[in-house]
Design a protein around this motif. Sequence first.
Motif, PDB file in Angstrom:
ATOM      1  N   PRO A   2     -14.750  -0.156  -1.347  1.00  0.00           N
ATOM      2  CA  PRO A   2     -13.312  -0.214  -1.638  1.00  0.00           C
ATOM      3  C   PRO A   2     -13.029  -1.055  -2.873  1.00  0.00           C
ATOM      4  CG  PRO A   2     -13.763  -0.674   0.681  1.00  0.00           C
ATOM      5  CD  PRO A   2     -15.074  -0.662  -0.020  1.00  0.00           C
ATOM      6  N   ASP A   3     -12.049  -0.599  -3.693  1.00  0.00           N
ATOM      7  CA  ASP A   3     -11.665  -1.407  -4.845  1.00  0.00           C
ATOM      8  C   ASP A   3     -10.602  -2.415  -4.418  1.00  0.00           C
ATOM      9  OD1 ASP A   3      -9.210  -0.059  -4.703  1.00  0.00           O
ATOM     10  OD2 ASP A   3      -9.798   1.405  -6.212  1.00  0.00           O
ATOM     11  N   ALA A   4     -10.101  -3.167  -5.390  1.00  0.00           N
ATOM     12  CA  ALA A   4      -9.174  -4.267  -5.089  1.00  0.00           C
ATOM     13  C   ALA A   4      -7.912  -3.778  -4.381  1.00  0.00           C
ATOM     14  CB  ALA A   4      -8.815  -5.005  -6.379  1.00  0.00           C
ATOM     15  N   ASP A   5      -7.458  -2.555  -4.713  1.00  0.00           N
ATOM     16  CA  ASP A   5      -6.240  -2.039  -4.095  1.00  0.00           C
ATOM     17  C   ASP A   5      -6.475  -1.623  -2.650  1.00  0.00           C
ATOM     18  OD1 ASP A   5      -4.776  -2.421  -6.398  1.00  0.00           O
ATOM     19  OD2 ASP A   5      -5.243  -0.424  -7.191  1.00  0.00           O
ATOM     20  N   ASP A   6      -7.705  -1.245  -2.313  1.00  0.00           N
ATOM     21  CA  ASP A   6      -8.011  -0.762  -0.967  1.00  0.00           C
ATOM     22  C   ASP A   6      -8.367  -1.875   0.005  1.00  0.00           C
ATOM     23  OD1 ASP A   6      -7.619   1.857  -1.705  1.00  0.00           O
ATOM     24  OD2 ASP A   6      -9.720   2.195  -2.230  1.00  0.00           O
ATOM     25  N   ILE A   7      -8.853  -3.000  -0.489  1.00  0.00           N
ATOM     26  CA  ILE A   7      -9.447  -3.982   0.420  1.00  0.00           C
ATOM     27  C   ILE A   7      -8.400  -4.717   1.246  1.00  0.00           C
ATOM     28  CG2 ILE A   7      -9.486  -5.983  -1.130  1.00  0.00           C
ATOM     29  CD1 ILE A   7     -12.313  -4.781   1.234  1.00  0.00           C
ATOM     30  N   ALA A   8      -7.185  -4.904   0.726  1.00  0.00           N
ATOM     31  CA  ALA A   8      -6.171  -5.656   1.477  1.00  0.00           C
ATOM     32  C   ALA A   8      -5.867  -5.016   2.834  1.00  0.00           C
ATOM     33  CB  ALA A   8      -4.905  -5.822   0.646  1.00  0.00           C
ATOM     34  N   PRO A   9      -5.564  -3.711   2.916  1.00  0.00           N
ATOM     35  CA  PRO A   9      -5.317  -3.131   4.243  1.00  0.00           C
ATOM     36  C   PRO A   9      -6.558  -3.142   5.127  1.00  0.00           C
ATOM     37  CG  PRO A   9      -5.292  -1.428   2.549  1.00  0.00           C
ATOM     38  CD  PRO A   9      -5.285  -2.735   1.838  1.00  0.00           C
ATOM     39  N   ARG A  10      -7.720  -3.119   4.540  1.00  0.00           N
ATOM     40  CA  ARG A  10      -8.943  -3.157   5.342  1.00  0.00           C
ATOM     41  C   ARG A  10      -9.179  -4.567   5.899  1.00  0.00           C
ATOM     42  NH1 ARG A  10     -12.875   1.634   3.525  1.00  0.00           N
ATOM     43  NH2 ARG A  10     -11.267   2.975   2.646  1.00  0.00           N
ATOM     44  N   LYS A  11      -8.801  -5.563   5.155  1.00  0.00           N
ATOM     45  CA  LYS A  11      -8.812  -6.921   5.715  1.00  0.00           C
ATOM     46  C   LYS A  11      -7.896  -6.990   6.932  1.00  0.00           C
ATOM     47  CE  LYS A  11      -9.401  -9.502   1.348  1.00  0.00           C
ATOM     48  NZ  LYS A  11      -8.675 -10.423   0.442  1.00  0.00           N
ATOM     49  N   ASP A  12      -6.691  -6.435   6.796  1.00  0.00           N
ATOM     50  CA  ASP A  12      -5.742  -6.449   7.915  1.00  0.00           C
ATOM     51  C   ASP A  12      -6.315  -5.706   9.122  1.00  0.00           C
ATOM     52  OD1 ASP A  12      -3.962  -7.849   6.334  1.00  0.00           O
ATOM     53  OD2 ASP A  12      -2.775  -6.073   5.797  1.00  0.00           O
ATOM     54  N   GLU A  13      -6.979  -4.587   8.863  1.00  0.00           N
ATOM     55  CA  GLU A  13      -7.546  -3.794   9.952  1.00  0.00           C
ATOM     56  C   GLU A  13      -8.644  -4.572  10.673  1.00  0.00           C
ATOM     57  OE1 GLU A  13      -9.594   0.624  10.647  1.00  0.00           O
ATOM     58  OE2 GLU A  13      -8.999  -0.029   8.631  1.00  0.00           O
TER      59      GLU A  13
END
Length: 299
Positions: A2-13
Amino acid sequence: MPDADDIAPRKDEAAAWFRTLRDSIVEAFEALEDSHADGPFADEAPGRFEVSPTVRRSDDGSDAGGGLMSVMRGGRVFEKVGVNVSTVHGTLGARAQAAMAARKGLPGMAEDPRFWASGISLVAHMRNPHVPAVHMNTRMFWTPQAWWFGGGSDLNPCLEYAEDTAHFHATQQEYLDPHGPEIYPRLKEWADEYFFIPHRGRARGVGGIFMDDHCTGDWDADFALTRDIGRAFLPAFVPLVERRRSQPFTEAERDAQLVHRGLYAEYNLVYDRGTKFGLETGHDPDAVLMSLPPLAKWR
């Protein structure tokens, strides 16, 4: 990856999953307390978790995340058990930077030492010495250079029963085999190496599974494996509690339990990476040291 834009929601998940796993374990452990109807301690009141927030403070005193510390003491089945979750962030100090750079070979950490971490950590010390102590944790870690998952679970009986050990390992293999037949043997061997006490020349228990720095580049696959490590825990452990909690025990067996707990304390204070990281990065020390037994002894 995941790039920088994708990682935030994956952290939340990931953080949400660790909290969900925590909730299911707390519920299952309190149900064990309620259902203990005969044998030692059955006439006492069932234990309940005390829940308190934890806070991590950065070096300048600002809020850097936190979580929940859930601890049960003096139950009918559990003498002390903690189930903690946390999601923290900040910047890595020089020692932590050096340790991670050396272990992971990550360049650029000194230039951008930000980190984010979320996970669940569990340790259970039991009233009845026939019931094994147990540890489980899973986590996700992120820096601007990389992300990875880690964790596992291992069984720590003072009085080993071969059938209990076999059940614990077979259940973990059942949950891990769908991710590839090579996964369980590799994580079992890793646990045997990691949960070894060099100054005693012995393992602290009968093993389990463990991984660290796990990043194949496929976040979804790696997170699915991490979830199944967590999902395997209750079916691997709860039947052992139900099988052993009503057995009578002697003072000599209680003594053996306390001595074995000394091994656990030695390992966690001297070698455990999570303990070192938590204390070095300013997390709540009571939460970090939750794993220590309420009573132990040394010869």
